[in-house]
Design a protein around this motif. Sequence first.
Motif, PDB file in Angstrom:
ATOM      1  N   PHE A  44       0.846  -1.192   0.000  1.00 54.04           N
ATOM      2  CA  PHE A  44       0.000   0.000   0.000  1.00 54.04           C
ATOM      3  C   PHE A  44       0.884   1.245   0.000  1.00 54.04           C
ATOM      4  CE2 PHE A  44      -2.513  -3.264   1.967  1.00 54.04           C
ATOM      5  CZ  PHE A  44      -3.851  -2.983   1.690  1.00 54.04           C
ATOM      6  N   THR A  45       0.621   2.181  -0.913  1.00 57.98           N
ATOM      7  CA  THR A  45       1.129   3.545  -0.727  1.00 57.98           C
ATOM      8  C   THR A  45       0.154   4.190   0.253  1.00 57.98           C
ATOM      9  OG1 THR A  45      -0.104   4.209  -2.707  1.00 57.98           O
ATOM     10  CG2 THR A  45       2.249   3.753  -2.973  1.00 57.98           C
ATOM     11  N   ILE A  46       0.538   4.210   1.498  1.00 58.01           N
ATOM     12  CA  ILE A  46      -0.402   4.260   2.603  1.00 58.01           C
ATOM     13  C   ILE A  46      -1.111   5.590   2.775  1.00 58.01           C
ATOM     14  CG2 ILE A  46       1.318   4.904   4.325  1.00 58.01           C
ATOM     15  CD1 ILE A  46      -1.573   2.375   4.697  1.00 58.01           C
ATOM     16  N   ASP A  47      -0.559   6.676   2.225  1.00 61.36           N
ATOM     17  CA  ASP A  47      -1.271   7.953   2.259  1.00 61.36           C
ATOM     18  C   ASP A  47      -1.871   8.293   0.900  1.00 61.36           C
ATOM     19  OD1 ASP A  47       1.268   8.258   1.201  1.00 61.36           O
ATOM     20  OD2 ASP A  47       1.620  10.227   2.091  1.00 61.36           O
ATOM     21  N   GLY A  48      -1.784   7.384  -0.074  1.00 63.92           N
ATOM     22  CA  GLY A  48      -2.332   7.626  -1.397  1.00 63.92           C
ATOM     23  C   GLY A  48      -3.804   7.278  -1.467  1.00 63.92           C
ATOM     24  N   PRO A  49      -4.443   7.583  -2.606  1.00 60.60           N
ATOM     25  CA  PRO A  49      -3.827   8.196  -3.781  1.00 60.60           C
ATOM     26  C   PRO A  49      -3.813   9.718  -3.774  1.00 60.60           C
ATOM     27  CG  PRO A  49      -6.077   7.596  -4.290  1.00 60.60           C
ATOM     28  CD  PRO A  49      -5.818   7.139  -2.878  1.00 60.60           C
ATOM     29  N   ARG A  50      -4.491  10.372  -2.821  1.00 56.12           N
ATOM     30  CA  ARG A  50      -4.533  11.831  -2.843  1.00 56.12           C
ATOM     31  C   ARG A  50      -4.312  12.455  -1.481  1.00 56.12           C
ATOM     32  NH1 ARG A  50      -8.385  10.126  -6.398  1.00 56.12           N
ATOM     33  NH2 ARG A  50     -10.026  10.093  -4.819  1.00 56.12           N
ATOM     34  N   GLY A  51      -3.824  11.698  -0.521  1.00 58.25           N
ATOM     35  CA  GLY A  51      -3.538  12.265   0.771  1.00 58.25           C
ATOM     36  C   GLY A  51      -4.692  12.122   1.749  1.00 58.25           C
ATOM     37  N   PRO A  52      -4.619  12.803   2.891  1.00 50.41           N
ATOM     38  CA  PRO A  52      -3.616  13.776   3.290  1.00 50.41           C
ATOM     39  C   PRO A  52      -2.221  13.162   3.404  1.00 50.41           C
ATOM     40  CG  PRO A  52      -5.536  13.914   4.722  1.00 50.41           C
ATOM     41  CD  PRO A  52      -5.679  12.658   3.908  1.00 50.41           C
ATOM     42  N   ARG A  53      -1.225  13.981   3.124  1.00 49.27           N
ATOM     43  CA  ARG A  53       0.158  13.511   3.162  1.00 49.27           C
ATOM     44  C   ARG A  53       0.532  13.069   4.576  1.00 49.27           C
ATOM     45  NH1 ARG A  53       2.101  17.790   1.368  1.00 49.27           N
ATOM     46  NH2 ARG A  53       2.953  18.809   3.211  1.00 49.27           N
ATOM     47  N   TYR A  54       1.169  11.875   4.644  1.00 49.81           N
ATOM     48  CA  TYR A  54       1.672  11.315   5.892  1.00 49.81           C
ATOM     49  C   TYR A  54       0.568  11.002   6.903  1.00 49.81           C
ATOM     50  CZ  TYR A  54       6.018  13.133   3.910  1.00 49.81           C
ATOM     51  OH  TYR A  54       7.053  13.423   3.075  1.00 49.81           O
TER      52      TYR A  54
END
Length: 296
Positions: free
Chosen positions: A180-190
Amino acid sequence: MRGRKATRLCSMSTLYYTPMSAKHAAREAGQVRDRLTMSGPSSENAGYAVNVHYDTRLPDLGWSRRIQIPFIAGAVYSVIRLLGPTLRYEVLGWQHPKGVYAAGKRCIWAFWHRVIIPIVWWHRNHGTVVMNTTAFDGQWTRKVIEWLGFGTAQGSSSRGGLRGLAVMARRLEEGVDCAFTIDGPRGPRYVAKPGPVMLARKTGCPVMVFHIGVDRGKTFTNTWDHFLLPMPFARTVILFAPPIYVPADADQEMLEAKHREMQQELERVRDIAEGWFSSGDEERARHRREFGAALR
């Protein structure tokens, strides 16, 4: 690749990224919740209380958008193929996933969207299944990562549906890692989403957290994720944290505790990796002892 505006280089005394402020993150998270509440559950997904983060419905794209997909995918893939072989990796903490594999389990990888370029090259051709957004960006991204030897499970963080997670659960049972890109796909960042913790409870496989730092790279500050593009011949460091197991009988309180643990580990390895090349030799030696022997 992610923007046309000028980007800033990392100085030796600062990190590459600028964390999203707590106020900004809370505001964006609230906006996401509001959108989900307004849209309501679909009939397909009615009855699922934990389905707000994943969906497999493909977007209705016009012909002008559809025709862009192969061209964008080809351009991005070409950049990765040219850049990837020049990168030099130091890998710390790899004994943790080795221990998971030795126990007969597979890994559920979780990492920040920012470092997707260096990791897809380093871990190419392993068949790892990645949760991929169903939006326009996800259509060309899917082509790129599949060309690099990954699998995909279509999913979105803005609409209902658990089929993406179901696909990943089946792949784990078949002996394939998932990511998983865990803060994707649009955030919130981190801000980590709960998918890996939910999947870990269902499958018994642990969540494995990591981050990558580079000594020379550009951060695209006009993108939501502060996307990182390493420079050719950059040195990189990958830090792997210990596995996070979630009991099969975990209640809501336990799930929330494991989610907090995942968030904390993501932040910890991020801060160490991003500051790695501006740290002194003594500090790096201490972290090498902490994370274990290196792979190069």
